[in-house]
Design a protein around this motif. Sequence first.
Motif, mmCIF file in Angstrom:
data_model
loop_
_atom_site.group_PDB
_atom_site.id
_atom_site.type_symbol
_atom_site.label_atom_id
_atom_site.label_comp_id
_atom_site.label_asym_id
_atom_site.label_seq_id
_atom_site.Cartn_x
_atom_site.Cartn_y
_atom_site.Cartn_z
ATOM 1 N N LYS A 251 0.846 -1.194 0.000
ATOM 2 C CA LYS A 251 0.000 0.000 0.000
ATOM 3 C C LYS A 251 0.884 1.247 0.000
ATOM 4 O O LYS A 251 2.099 1.157 0.137
ATOM 5 N N PHE A 252 0.255 2.416 -0.141
ATOM 6 C CA PHE A 252 0.990 3.677 -0.200
ATOM 7 C C PHE A 252 0.427 4.655 0.824
ATOM 8 O O PHE A 252 -0.751 5.038 0.741
ATOM 9 N N ALA A 253 1.250 5.040 1.793
ATOM 10 C CA ALA A 253 0.846 6.035 2.785
ATOM 11 C C ALA A 253 0.847 7.411 2.139
ATOM 12 O O ALA A 253 1.804 7.786 1.452
ATOM 13 N N ASP A 254 -0.233 8.168 2.351
ATOM 14 C CA ASP A 254 -0.353 9.465 1.683
ATOM 15 C C ASP A 254 0.796 10.402 2.030
ATOM 16 O O ASP A 254 1.491 10.900 1.145
ATOM 17 N N VAL A 255 0.985 10.687 3.315
ATOM 18 C CA VAL A 255 2.027 11.630 3.737
ATOM 19 C C VAL A 255 2.639 11.158 5.052
ATOM 20 O O VAL A 255 1.920 10.755 5.973
ATOM 21 N N LEU A 256 3.970 11.208 5.138
ATOM 22 C CA LEU A 256 4.679 10.954 6.383
ATOM 23 C C LEU A 256 5.453 12.213 6.757
ATOM 24 O O LEU A 256 6.149 12.800 5.921
ATOM 25 N N GLY A 257 5.303 12.624 8.019
ATOM 26 C CA GLY A 257 6.014 13.802 8.503
ATOM 27 C C GLY A 257 6.777 13.486 9.776
ATOM 28 O O GLY A 257 6.519 12.481 10.452
ATOM 29 N N LEU A 258 7.733 14.355 10.095
ATOM 30 C CA LEU A 258 8.569 14.191 11.272
ATOM 31 C C LEU A 258 8.533 15.490 12.061
ATOM 32 O O LEU A 258 8.682 16.570 11.489
ATOM 33 N N ASP A 259 8.334 15.417 13.390
ATOM 34 C CA ASP A 259 8.316 16.648 14.181
ATOM 35 C C ASP A 259 9.684 16.891 14.820
ATOM 36 O O ASP A 259 10.644 16.112 14.627
ATOM 37 N N LEU A 260 9.801 17.964 15.577
ATOM 38 C CA LEU A 260 11.071 18.375 16.163
ATOM 39 C C LEU A 260 11.660 17.303 17.067
ATOM 40 O O LEU A 260 12.885 17.164 17.163
ATOM 41 N N GLU A 261 10.803 16.537 17.745
ATOM 42 C CA GLU A 261 11.280 15.492 18.657
ATOM 43 C C GLU A 261 11.627 14.204 17.933
ATOM 44 O O GLU A 261 12.057 13.234 18.547
ATOM 45 N N GLY A 262 11.426 14.171 16.611
ATOM 46 C CA GLY A 262 11.739 12.972 15.847
ATOM 47 C C GLY A 262 10.608 11.975 15.779
ATOM 48 O O GLY A 262 10.807 10.820 15.364
ATOM 49 N N ASN A 263 9.391 12.382 16.174
ATOM 50 C CA ASN A 263 8.241 11.490 16.125
ATOM 51 C C ASN A 263 7.594 11.520 14.750
ATOM 52 O O ASN A 263 7.547 12.556 14.094
ATOM 53 N N ILE A 264 7.059 10.371 14.333
ATOM 54 C CA ILE A 264 6.466 10.231 13.004
ATOM 55 C C ILE A 264 4.976 10.584 13.043
ATOM 56 O O ILE A 264 4.251 10.196 13.963
ATOM 57 N N HIS A 265 4.525 11.316 12.038
ATOM 58 C CA HIS A 265 3.117 11.646 11.853
ATOM 59 C C HIS A 265 2.648 11.011 10.542
ATOM 60 O O HIS A 265 3.188 11.315 9.475
ATOM 61 N N ILE A 266 1.657 10.134 10.657
ATOM 62 C CA ILE A 266 1.073 9.480 9.484
ATOM 63 C C ILE A 266 -0.204 10.227 9.123
ATOM 64 O O ILE A 266 -1.112 10.344 9.944
ATOM 65 N N LEU A 267 -0.257 10.749 7.908
ATOM 66 C CA LEU A 267 -1.416 11.526 7.464
ATOM 67 C C LEU A 267 -2.081 10.794 6.313
ATOM 68 O O LEU A 267 -1.441 10.466 5.304
ATOM 69 N N GLU A 268 -3.365 10.533 6.460
ATOM 70 C CA GLU A 268 -4.114 9.825 5.429
ATOM 71 C C GLU A 268 -5.333 10.639 5.038
ATOM 72 O O GLU A 268 -6.152 11.008 5.887
ATOM 73 N N LEU A 269 -5.449 10.957 3.750
ATOM 74 C CA LEU A 269 -6.609 11.707 3.269
ATOM 75 C C LEU A 269 -7.801 10.781 3.089
ATOM 76 O O LEU A 269 -7.668 9.668 2.551
ATOM 77 N N LYS A 270 -8.964 11.260 3.543
ATOM 78 C CA LYS A 270 -10.159 10.430 3.493
ATOM 79 C C LYS A 270 -10.615 10.185 2.055
ATOM 80 O O LYS A 270 -11.027 9.098 1.697
#
Length: 363
Positions: A56-75
Amino acid sequence: MPVEVGLWRIDTVAERIRPGSMPLESRLEQLILDDPEILGSKLLLIGNQVPTRYGKFADVLGLDLEGNIHILELKRDKTPRDVVAQILDYATWVQELGNDDIRDIFTVNHPAVLFDEAFAERFDGAPVPDELNGTHSLTVVASDTDTATERIVMYLNQSYGVPINIMKFQYFRDGDHEYLARTWVVDEASAVKSPSASRTSGTRASWNGRDWYVAFGEGRDRHWDDAKRFGFVSAGGGEWYSRTLKSLPEGARVFVHVPQRGYVGVGVVEGPAQPADDAVLSLGGQQQPFRSLPVTASYSHGDSESGDVGEYIVPVRWLHTVPLESAVWRQGMFANQNSACKLRSKFTIEEVSKAFGLTEESL
């Protein structure tokens, strides 16, 4: 449930602008890619349409200042069951990603950009934290949501502690002007955060077992010219400052950084830390007490009854040094307030070695 946002145009009277449907959901994804701060928190986007190990393909992956991953999926046009199941499936993949995996994903998506420099540029000069993907969060991004999706997300978040939320964007149009208003389905103050990872699968940057960072506080109490000339590093003024310097093992390779200036030397530790009054350095094959040397700084912090405030000296055999005015610094290099710590930043090691003309053979 999210708070409804109202928007009014005020001329002579207040006229409400009614929300509508965003023309294309894919347009919302592009707006996020163009300006991630539309999401409400500063993120470094490491990739979009990222292939997972499950096909599968994750829409967007982001990283914050603390190095934590944010998974963003568009509905988009997914059903409540599909969008929630899909982002949970991505989370099972993300939780397995180690430090090197995160860097690789960024490199594939930004082949002409160095990860450490991009991170520092995004977060006002901050270096990449040693640990990447210690925690992660899941966000469904939508221009509108149905009550079923909201119920499922709130249930998972509030009842089972799943770090999932919905970011809802309302779209307004007023003549030639378009507006977006952002709300969360689960209030951010009460939203569950992902617990720190209990695994040790490589989320922390690996250490080569040899390289250390040393901060040399140039000033009235110590001078880099002295350290460069006589072969030592030092720290003191309190137990907090000297404690980490004492941890330097003999044979360690040290990358010496002067705060606010840059890296000025690389050398090898030749002995344990000793108080300045007791330290002895080997110069030209002769052992000389540190206090007998013609140094220009005091290497002293006065007397105190509140603990060990003395200056500690560590003998170093220099491999390469530069004057303070030629200090090497690139955005993204590692620096912190510890007098000494393990240097895990491969970017810093490589860039300083390159600037000093050091090779593995010379090291």
